[in-house]
Design a protein around this motif. Structure first.
Motif, PDB file in Angstrom:
ATOM      1  N   PHE A  17      -6.513  -0.869   6.659  1.00 17.53           N
ATOM      2  CA  PHE A  17      -6.226  -0.878   5.231  1.00 17.53           C
ATOM      3  C   PHE A  17      -5.548  -2.184   4.805  1.00 17.53           C
ATOM      4  N   VAL A  32      -1.061  -0.967  -4.424  1.00 18.60           N
ATOM      5  CA  VAL A  32      -2.287  -0.152  -4.418  1.00 18.60           C
ATOM      6  C   VAL A  32      -1.886   1.256  -4.028  1.00 18.60           C
ATOM      7  N   LYS A  42      -8.286  -4.870   4.641  1.00 17.37           N
ATOM      8  CA  LYS A  42      -9.247  -4.580   3.579  1.00 17.37           C
ATOM      9  C   LYS A  42      -8.678  -4.887   2.202  1.00 17.37           C
ATOM     10  N   ASN A  43      -7.372  -4.618   2.000  1.00 20.30           N
ATOM     11  CA  ASN A  43      -6.737  -4.823   0.702  1.00 20.30           C
ATOM     12  C   ASN A  43      -5.883  -6.077   0.638  1.00 20.30           C
ATOM     13  N   ASP A  44      -5.868  -6.874   1.708  1.00 19.15           N
ATOM     14  CA  ASP A  44      -5.057  -8.089   1.779  1.00 19.15           C
ATOM     15  C   ASP A  44      -3.597  -7.764   1.474  1.00 19.15           C
ATOM     16  N   ALA A  45      -3.075  -6.756   2.145  1.00 19.50           N
ATOM     17  CA  ALA A  45      -1.716  -6.272   1.894  1.00 19.50           C
ATOM     18  C   ALA A  45      -0.807  -6.658   3.053  1.00 19.50           C
ATOM     19  N   LEU A  48       0.851  -1.193   0.000  1.00 20.22           N
ATOM     20  CA  LEU A  48       0.000   0.000   0.000  1.00 20.22           C
ATOM     21  C   LEU A  48       0.881   1.236   0.000  1.00 20.22           C
TER      22      LEU A  48
END
Length: 316
Positions: free
Chosen positions: A78, A58, A81-84, A31
């Motif tokens: 975050f 992202v 939510k973004n699988d980061a 991210l």
């Protein structure tokens, strides 16, 4: 934390299965975040780093009230939510200008962080080279003894390797080795009162030229970005959490074989046990050049006879 929901259709189930832990993990999603206050320099640097990480990245265009070292709840939200598994947060203030916080996650929680300040910066647009193909794996080179001896620089090395490692592959064509990331630093002192040396971040594109051998001749050309970092705040991982993060599944553990080891280079070394041998009766190859002449044999016989006579006289 996000609430756990049951999949309502096949598409949702595929997304949830994709996020499940795997034996062999793929490339980590990174991210790229902006804090409430940023400078144009740090935003441009964030954009160049995003170009190196694509497509496993992202990029957030809007500003967010994020303070990584004070409150990590937004980062963890975050991340889930973004699988980061990675994040870079850009901030700027009077005390810490042009700041980049590099964060690593484990199980959607902050594992460790390191804060690097941009001292010098030259963007990719300043270099006239071919742009990077998204998804290309870079070669990594770390120059300086500090990356093996000093704990902070070992942390920097581990984080950069994890950040740019990309997808795991079995085979690679030489044409795919299109650029090199070189990270260098001076020798760090053990004295905590002295400032740590700067971290120099360089990116070079490779040119494969013809040579008189089967291997091509390689030349490097700087392609950017060029970054000089100063190390600021560091938050190391806790010992118990780090041990959990480094745990390997049993399926990945190599099967041990008796008397067979693997050295540091990866070569398989075997140990063979034999009985004690008597080398006095060992049959060697007879060579004409080592054969004694008749005169030498007669001299040896005469010498042995003289020695025998001396022994007999001594006995008498």
């Amino acid at each position: 934390m996000l609430r756990q929901v049951k999949p309502k259709n096949a598409r949702t189930k595929r997304v949830m299965d994709k996020r499940e832990p795997k034996v062999v993990e793929g490339a980590k999603i990174a991210l790229f975040l902006r804090g409430n206050a940023t400078s144009q320099l740090v935003v441009d640097a964030l954009h160049d780093l995003y170009a190196l990480k694509k497509p496993f990245a992202v990029n957030f265009q809007k500003k967010n009230p994020i303070l990584p070292f004070e409150d990590s709840s937004s980062l963890e939200f975050f991340s889930e939510k973004n699988d980061a598994g990675l994040a870079v947060c850009a901030t700027h203030n009077k005390k810490r200008p042009h700041n980049l916080a590099w964060i690593r996650f484990f199980d959607y929680h902050v594992l460790d962080m390191i804060e690097l300040g941009i001292v010098d910066y030259k963007p990719i647009s300043s270099f006239h080279t071919v742009p990077i193909v998204p998804g290309t794996k870079p070669m990594m080179l770390f120059q300086g003894p500090s990356f093996d001896s000093h704990p902070v620089f070992r942390h920097v090395k581990s984080l950069f390797l994890d950040f740019f490692r990309g997808e795991p592959i079995q085979k690679l064509d030489s044409a795919g080795l299109s650029y090199v990331i070189v990270v260098s630093a001076g020798e760090a002192s053990d004295d905590e009162t002295q400032a740590l040396p700067k971290v120099n971040f360089r990116v070079y594109s490779t040119k494969l030229l013809k040579s008189n051998t089967n291997l091509p001749r390689v030349e490097l050309e700087e392609m950017g970005p060029r970054l000089d970092f100063s190390i600021r705040r560091v938050q190391a991982a806790q010992a118990d959490v780090l041990g959990e993060a480094l745990k390997k599944p049993k399926t990945q553990e190599p099967k041990t074989k008796k008397n067979v080891d693997v050295d540091l280079v990866g070569n398989k070394v075997g140990r063979v046990h034999v009985d004690q041998q008597d080398l006095s009766n060992l049959q060697t190859r007879k060579m004409k050049g080592l054969k004694r002449s008749a005169a030498e044999e007669e001299e040896e016989e005469e010498e042995s006879e003289v020695e025998d006579e001396d022994v007999v006289s001594d006995v008498e």
